[in-house]
Design a protein around this motif. Sequence first.
Motif, PDB file in Angstrom:
ATOM      1  N   ILE A   1      -5.800  -7.563 -10.127  1.00  0.00           N
ATOM      2  CA  ILE A   1      -5.481  -6.724  -9.038  1.00  0.00           C
ATOM      3  C   ILE A   1      -4.190  -5.870  -9.247  1.00  0.00           C
ATOM      4  N   ARG A   2      -4.819  -4.289  -9.435  1.00  0.00           N
ATOM      5  CA  ARG A   2      -3.641  -3.464  -9.522  1.00  0.00           C
ATOM      6  C   ARG A   2      -3.037  -2.995  -8.238  1.00  0.00           C
ATOM      7  N   LEU A   3      -1.695  -3.189  -8.135  1.00  0.00           N
ATOM      8  CA  LEU A   3      -1.068  -3.149  -6.810  1.00  0.00           C
ATOM      9  C   LEU A   3      -0.049  -1.968  -6.910  1.00  0.00           C
ATOM     10  N   LEU A   4      -0.202  -1.124  -5.978  1.00  0.00           N
ATOM     11  CA  LEU A   4       0.882   0.040  -5.643  1.00  0.00           C
ATOM     12  C   LEU A   4       1.854  -0.354  -4.546  1.00  0.00           C
ATOM     13  N   LEU A   5       3.141  -0.301  -4.666  1.00  0.00           N
ATOM     14  CA  LEU A   5       4.035  -0.701  -3.629  1.00  0.00           C
ATOM     15  C   LEU A   5       4.619   0.709  -2.990  1.00  0.00           C
ATOM     16  N   THR A   6       4.604   0.887  -1.680  1.00  0.00           N
ATOM     17  CA  THR A   6       5.019   2.074  -0.927  1.00  0.00           C
ATOM     18  C   THR A   6       5.928   1.741   0.251  1.00  0.00           C
TER      19      THR A   6
ATOM     20  N   GLY B   1       3.241   6.196   7.209  1.00  0.00           N
ATOM     21  CA  GLY B   1       2.149   5.095   6.729  1.00  0.00           C
ATOM     22  C   GLY B   1       0.703   5.338   7.381  1.00  0.00           C
ATOM     23  N   VAL B   2       0.844   5.862   8.536  1.00  0.00           N
ATOM     24  CA  VAL B   2      -0.559   5.841   9.199  1.00  0.00           C
ATOM     25  C   VAL B   2      -1.149   7.167   8.510  1.00  0.00           C
ATOM     26  N   GLY B   3      -0.408   8.202   8.496  1.00  0.00           N
ATOM     27  CA  GLY B   3      -0.924   9.343   7.862  1.00  0.00           C
ATOM     28  C   GLY B   3      -1.702   9.280   6.651  1.00  0.00           C
ATOM     29  N   ALA B   4      -1.065   8.295   5.424  1.00  0.00           N
ATOM     30  CA  ALA B   4      -1.385   7.992   4.439  1.00  0.00           C
ATOM     31  C   ALA B   4      -2.400   7.309   4.286  1.00  0.00           C
ATOM     32  N   ILE B   5      -2.546   6.168   5.284  1.00  0.00           N
ATOM     33  CA  ILE B   5      -3.771   5.267   5.462  1.00  0.00           C
ATOM     34  C   ILE B   5      -4.955   6.249   5.762  1.00  0.00           C
ATOM     35  N   ARG B   6      -4.759   7.087   6.689  1.00  0.00           N
ATOM     36  CA  ARG B   6      -5.975   7.900   7.106  1.00  0.00           C
ATOM     37  C   ARG B   6      -6.593   8.410   6.042  1.00  0.00           C
ATOM     38  N   ARG B   7      -5.826   9.371   5.380  1.00  0.00           N
ATOM     39  CA  ARG B   7      -6.338  10.104   4.095  1.00  0.00           C
ATOM     40  C   ARG B   7      -6.638   9.315   2.852  1.00  0.00           C
ATOM     41  N   LEU B   8      -6.128   8.163   2.773  1.00  0.00           N
ATOM     42  CA  LEU B   8      -6.428   7.166   1.748  1.00  0.00           C
ATOM     43  C   LEU B   8      -7.990   6.691   2.122  1.00  0.00           C
TER      44      LEU B   8
ATOM     45  N   VAL C   1      -2.981  -0.903  -2.227  1.00  0.00           N
ATOM     46  CA  VAL C   1      -1.818  -0.345  -1.780  1.00  0.00           C
ATOM     47  C   VAL C   1      -1.129  -1.029  -0.517  1.00  0.00           C
ATOM     48  N   LEU C   2       0.056  -1.447  -0.917  1.00  0.00           N
ATOM     49  CA  LEU C   2       1.106  -2.004  -0.005  1.00  0.00           C
ATOM     50  C   LEU C   2       1.773  -1.134   0.806  1.00  0.00           C
ATOM     51  N   MET C   3       1.680  -0.817   1.917  1.00  0.00           N
ATOM     52  CA  MET C   3       2.153   0.225   2.651  1.00  0.00           C
ATOM     53  C   MET C   3       3.028   0.094   3.715  1.00  0.00           C
TER      54      MET C   3
END
Length: 212
Positions: free
Chosen positions: A2-7, A62-69, A51-53
């Motif tokens: 599992i490749r994970l990005l920390l935000t 975070g919400v804006g990023a989640i919507r775009r992702l 993505v851990l957000m």
Amino acid sequence: MIRLLLTDDHPVVRDGLRGAFTGEADIEVVGEAANGAEALAFVAKHHPDVVLMDLRMPVLDGVGAIRRLTAEFPAVRVLVLTTFDSEADVLPAIEAGATGYLLKDAPVGELLRAVRAAARGESVLAPSVAVRLMGRVREPARGTLTRRELEVLRLVAGGATNRVAASRLFVSEASVKTHLLHVYAKLGVNDRAAAVGEAYRRGLLQPDDGPD
């Protein structure tokens, strides 16, 4: 793997999170981002699995990023990790497409389990978040599952992932996730296994609803 990005906009928090995943054979932290815009740029280039957000960040929250992702990279799962569990924080994040929602005081073991569940397309909610959602769906029919929610739950009891359930029911994965969130709230649980167990306990599922 599992490749994970920390935000998260706090470097100390990111350092602590990276340490929590050190030594896990099936999880690799492949990057860090200080805001939603950086997270989007990283995902576009490196395509992590999860993505851990955080929610409240500069530049792009975070919400804006989640919507775009969700719109641009539907295969990427977003797991919210924040200190905020108010309805004003939870509902927009879930509606934007977050796969799960945890609080930063969660034990490391719960965080690891949630990341693995998110990678499988499963939803995991902090108990207080499940309570918030429960309050939203209780009024019209406390604890009563709709026909579609029962259909989704039967498939889950049979071992289906969100993707498989969506294919079987001819709906989107987002619809399956929404139905599951409603099920969690109505049954007062916060993950798939607990939902199935509680449904059996209440007689909503029968033994022949399990794996074929």
